[in-house]
Write a protein that holds these residues in place. Structure first.
Motif, short mmCIF file in Angstrom:
data_model
loop_
_atom_site.label_atom_id
_atom_site.label_comp_id
_atom_site.label_asym_id
_atom_site.label_seq_id
_atom_site.Cartn_x
_atom_site.Cartn_y
_atom_site.Cartn_z
N LEU A 60 30.70 26.40 7.57
CA LEU A 60 31.00 26.27 6.15
C LEU A 60 31.62 24.91 5.85
CD1 LEU A 60 32.66 29.77 5.47
CD2 LEU A 60 30.24 29.12 5.21
N VAL A 61 31.52 24.48 4.61
CA VAL A 61 32.17 23.23 4.20
C VAL A 61 33.67 23.50 3.97
CG1 VAL A 61 30.06 22.41 3.08
CG2 VAL A 61 31.82 23.55 1.71
N PRO A 62 34.49 22.43 4.11
CA PRO A 62 35.93 22.59 3.85
C PRO A 62 36.26 22.34 2.38
CG PRO A 62 35.50 20.40 4.67
CD PRO A 62 34.16 21.09 4.60
N GLY A 63 35.25 21.99 1.58
CA GLY A 63 35.51 21.51 0.22
C GLY A 63 35.75 20.01 0.27
N GLY A 64 35.86 19.42 -0.92
CA GLY A 64 36.08 17.98 -0.96
C GLY A 64 36.69 17.57 -2.27
N SER A 65 37.06 16.33 -2.41
CA SER A 65 36.79 15.30 -1.43
C SER A 65 37.84 15.18 -0.33
CB SER A 65 36.67 13.96 -2.15
OG SER A 65 37.93 13.56 -2.68
N ILE B 270 58.59 13.75 11.07
CA ILE B 270 57.57 14.79 10.85
C ILE B 270 56.17 14.15 10.86
CG2 ILE B 270 56.75 16.58 9.27
CD1 ILE B 270 59.54 17.19 10.32
N PRO B 271 55.27 14.65 11.71
CA PRO B 271 53.91 14.07 11.80
C PRO B 271 53.01 14.49 10.63
CG PRO B 271 54.56 15.15 13.86
CD PRO B 271 55.51 15.61 12.80
N VAL B 272 52.59 13.53 9.85
CA VAL B 272 51.71 13.80 8.71
C VAL B 272 50.44 12.94 8.81
CG1 VAL B 272 53.67 14.37 7.20
CG2 VAL B 272 52.75 12.07 7.19
N ALA B 273 49.41 13.34 8.06
CA ALA B 273 48.15 12.61 8.05
C ALA B 273 47.86 12.15 6.63
CB ALA B 273 47.03 13.51 8.55
N ASN B 274 47.16 11.04 6.50
CA ASN B 274 46.85 10.52 5.18
C ASN B 274 45.34 10.41 4.96
OD1 ASN B 274 49.49 9.75 3.90
ND2 ASN B 274 49.68 8.77 5.90
N LYS B 275 44.93 10.80 3.78
CA LYS B 275 43.52 10.64 3.40
C LYS B 275 43.15 9.16 3.54
CE LYS B 275 40.40 11.89 -0.44
NZ LYS B 275 40.33 12.47 -1.81
N CYS C 9 37.79 4.75 3.23
CA CYS C 9 37.42 5.55 2.07
C CYS C 9 36.14 6.35 2.34
CB CYS C 9 37.27 4.67 0.83
SG CYS C 9 37.96 5.42 -0.66
N GLY C 10 35.88 6.62 3.61
CA GLY C 10 34.71 7.41 3.97
C GLY C 10 33.38 6.69 3.77
N MET D 179 36.87 12.19 4.47
CA MET D 179 36.79 12.45 3.02
C MET D 179 35.37 12.17 2.55
SD MET D 179 38.70 8.96 1.75
CE MET D 179 38.06 9.03 0.08
N ASP D 180 35.02 12.72 1.39
CA ASP D 180 33.76 12.34 0.77
C ASP D 180 33.83 10.85 0.44
OD1 ASP D 180 31.84 14.57 0.32
OD2 ASP D 180 33.59 15.51 -0.61
N GLU D 181 32.68 10.17 0.54
CA GLU D 181 32.65 8.73 0.32
C GLU D 181 33.24 8.36 -1.05
OE1 GLU D 181 28.74 6.90 0.40
OE2 GLU D 181 29.62 4.89 0.47
N PHE D 182 34.24 7.50 -1.04
CA PHE D 182 34.96 7.09 -2.25
C PHE D 182 35.44 8.28 -3.07
CE2 PHE D 182 32.92 3.02 -1.24
CZ PHE D 182 34.02 2.18 -1.39
N ALA D 183 35.69 9.39 -2.39
CA ALA D 183 36.21 10.62 -3.02
C ALA D 183 35.19 11.27 -3.96
CB ALA D 183 37.54 10.37 -3.74
N MET D 184 33.91 10.95 -3.78
CA MET D 184 32.88 11.50 -4.65
C MET D 184 32.12 12.61 -3.92
SD MET D 184 31.56 7.95 -6.28
CE MET D 184 32.78 6.68 -6.65
N GLY D 185 32.58 13.83 -4.16
CA GLY D 185 31.92 14.96 -3.53
C GLY D 185 32.85 16.16 -3.55
N SER D 186 32.27 17.34 -3.32
CA SER D 186 33.06 18.57 -3.35
C SER D 186 32.87 19.36 -2.06
CB SER D 186 32.62 19.44 -4.53
OG SER D 186 32.62 18.68 -5.72
N SER D 187 32.33 18.71 -1.01
CA SER D 187 32.05 19.44 0.23
C SER D 187 32.32 18.61 1.47
CB SER D 187 30.57 19.85 0.25
OG SER D 187 29.76 18.68 0.32
N ASN D 188 32.77 17.40 1.30
CA ASN D 188 33.00 16.46 2.40
C ASN D 188 31.72 16.15 3.19
OD1 ASN D 188 36.18 15.78 3.53
ND2 ASN D 188 34.43 14.84 4.53
#
Lengths: 95, 484
Positions: free
Chosen positions: B146-151, B71-76, B88-89, B121-130
């Motif tokens: 529109l933003v997709p949300g984040g991180s 099954i093809p999956v993607a990883n943050k 880590c962005g 992803m948002d840099e080092f997972a710090m953000g809510s909008s990517n």
């Protein structure tokens, strides 16, 4: 809580983080806004409340004091900016 | 094809309807066709994916396969992946080829999943909008303005647009649930310690937790089954046994006690989102659940507490990026201090710098008691609120986010207003509880997420509650037309 440029310079030095002259005012104002948000905590009386150290209140798991890792120095140093004879290179620190 | 669930795909692979190599090629083609519009991937590992698909096909033939095999999956891009750029962005890790696999990556590889690549992803997972990514913002597949949300915005957008079957994310203050809500997918943040943090680049170690981002609760159960479990390389890994997450996923909900915290339905919640959440709650009432009004009195303090605890831990964790052992190094440093300061100043973006500085300040001499200690005390009160609520109810429900997806750039210059978009998710991390976001009726064409919070290690219950909704409604099946 309002931070001045000089406060930011001091914190940035503690964090060993270069913040350029022209960023200082913006950073000071952003940090002050965040600290204003954080100040809401002061409205709560926390006398006698134990600080939370772990979400599940678990204590640290211990393991036997034994070597479990292979030496992978060359592999890990493959991603280093500068190495020589297995050592990391940095600018001279002793004159 | 991109509508099929993991169990449908697993059945198709076993029946010989298609091979994993064909399935993988199909997803790689979709990425090259569509991702230009979304920017959801930082790295696509085409060759490794096709090789893994071939091995998966052999394993499927041998009969010794897992549900995720092939099954093809993607990883943050926060999960270190051996031999693959793991950024880590951040510019800091733009040159970082990870020399080992994170625990989550080892487990997915062990299950025979095909890893398509690393998501933005948002840099080092710090953000809510990517929008803080060094690699540019991710766009929301429902409306690319529109933003997709984040991180975990890249993972959310890739799942929503059908650019992978499922993805991994991480959640420190809402980073799985909020982008899942804004992109109309299912996201699960497990109990703290349930999924290994080994090789998951650390942001705030007492809050960080990895989890699945999928198109359905059933897919999330299958992903979590592979991801969860004890890992001795993570010092806070939970030793609790991992249940079979599919076993009771279809269980009846009659008598389920659902708590609605009044603080999650206050004036900050947009009326359109509130209406969609209410409709989902009515569904559960019809299923025989009992709806109980509850209170989490300290929840308003979760954002201030978080913006002490998370930056404090981040300032400590990110001290490792010093330009010496890995990552970005400035040119021609004149001495060691200059090397540290300029490497870090150049390598980190504005939001990461802000959090390092706030954390450094909060931990500095004379301020520790007023900030960090105070925050950890209030964190205890927040956690106690949940403990009291769970004496009365089985799960807690409310909105995942106060509004639907906002516009690119809308909050980018105002950190505090950005922070408040996580107001309903942060308390769950502070308490270490599991939480989920599932799509409910969209508002004005934009996805809305229902948040379901459970007691410690009650992931199976959350999946059951979400799955029942998805068996009886079609909301989770809505897909953005542009990517059909």
């Amino acid at each position: 809580m309002s931070l001045e440029r000089s406060d930011v310079e001091k914190i940035a030095h503690l964090a060993r983080l270069a913040v350029s002259e022209n960023e200082l005012d913006n950073v000071a104002s952003d940090l002050s806004n965040i600290l204003d948000l954080v100040e809401q905590m002061n409205a709560v009386n926390t006398d006698g409340v134990t600080p939370m150290a772990h979400p599940l209140h678990m204590s640290q798991r211990l393991r036997d004091d034994a070597v479990t890792e292979d030496n992978q120095r060359d592999h890990f140093q493959g991603v280093a900016p500068a190495t020589e004879n297995g050592l990391y290179l940095v600018p001279k620190v002793i004159e | 094809m991109q509508e099929k669930s993991i169990s449908e795909l697993a059945a198709g692979l076993r029946a010989g309807e298609f091979s994993s190599a064909e399935l993988t090629r199909f997803y790689l083609d979709r990425i090259s066709q569509h991702d230009e519009k979304l920017n959801s991937y930082i790295t696509v590992t085409e060759e490794a994916a096709l090789a893994a698909a071939e091995s998966a096909d052999a394993r499927l033939k041998s009969g010794d396969a897992d549900l995720l095999t092939g099954i093809p999956v993607a990883n943050k891009d926060i999960f270190c992946t051996n031999g693959v750029k793991s950024s880590c962005g951040s510019r800091m890790l733009d040159n970082f080829i990870a020399p080992y696999d994170a625990g989550v990556i080892s487990r997915l590889k062990g299950a025979g999943a095909v890893l398509l690549g690393k998501t933005n992803m948002d840099e080092f997972a710090m953000g809510s909008s990517n929008e803080t990514s060094y690699y540019g913002p991710v766009r929301n597949p429902w409306d690319t303005e529109l933003v997709p949300g984040g991180s975990s915005g890249g993972s959310a957008a890739a799942v929503a647009a059908g650019l992978c079957v499922a993805a991994t994310g991480t959640d420190t203050g809402g980073s799985i649930r909020q982008p899942a809500a804004l992109c109309g997918i299912t996201g699960l943040k497990p109990t703290y310690g349930r999924v290994s943090r080994f090789g998951m680049i650390a942001f705030a170690s007492s809050l960080d937790q990895g989890g699945p981002m999928t198109r359905s609760a059933e897919d999330a159960a299958i992903m979590l089954q592979s991801m969860a479990g004890f890992d001795e390389r993570d010092s806070t890994s939970a030793q609790e046994a991992v249940p079979n997450y599919l076993a009771d996923i279809d269980a009846d909900l009659k008598g389920l006690k659902i708590g609605l915290p009044k603080e999650y339905f206050d004036e900050g919640l947009s009326p359109e989102v509130a209406a969609s959440i209410q409709e989902a709650i009515d569904f559960y009432r019809q299923q025989g659940a009992e709806i109980i009004d509850i209170s989490l009195p300290n929840s308003a303090l979760s954002v201030p507490v978080y913006y002490v605890v998370a930056p404090a831990e981040c300032s400590s964790n990110l001290a490792r990026f010093d330009g010496v052992r890995f990552g970005h190094r400035c040119d021609d440093p004149k001495d060691l201090e200059d090397l540290y300061k300029r490497s870090r100043g150049e390598g980190f973006g504005a939001e990461v710098k802000r959090r390092i500085l706030i954390g450094t300040y909060a931990l500095s001499a004379g301020y520790y008691d007023a900030y960090y200690l105070k925050a950890q005390q209030i964190r205890h009160l927040i956690s106690d609120d949940f403990a009291k609520a769970f004496e009365q109810v089985d799960v807690i429900m409310g909105p995942t986010a106060p509004t639907t997806a906002f516009g690119l750039g809308e909050k980018a210059d105002d950190p505090v207003s950005m922070y408040l978009s996580d107001i309903y998710t942060i308390a769950v991390n502070l308490a270490g509880l599991p939480g989920m976001s599932v799509p409910v009726r969209p508002a004005d064409g934009k996805p809305v997420g229902l948040q379901i919070i459970g007691n410690y290690f009650q992931e199976a219950k959350l999946l059951n509650v979400a799955h029942r909704l998805q068996q009886e409604t079609e909301w989770h099946k809505a897909r953005p037309a542009t990517f059909a």
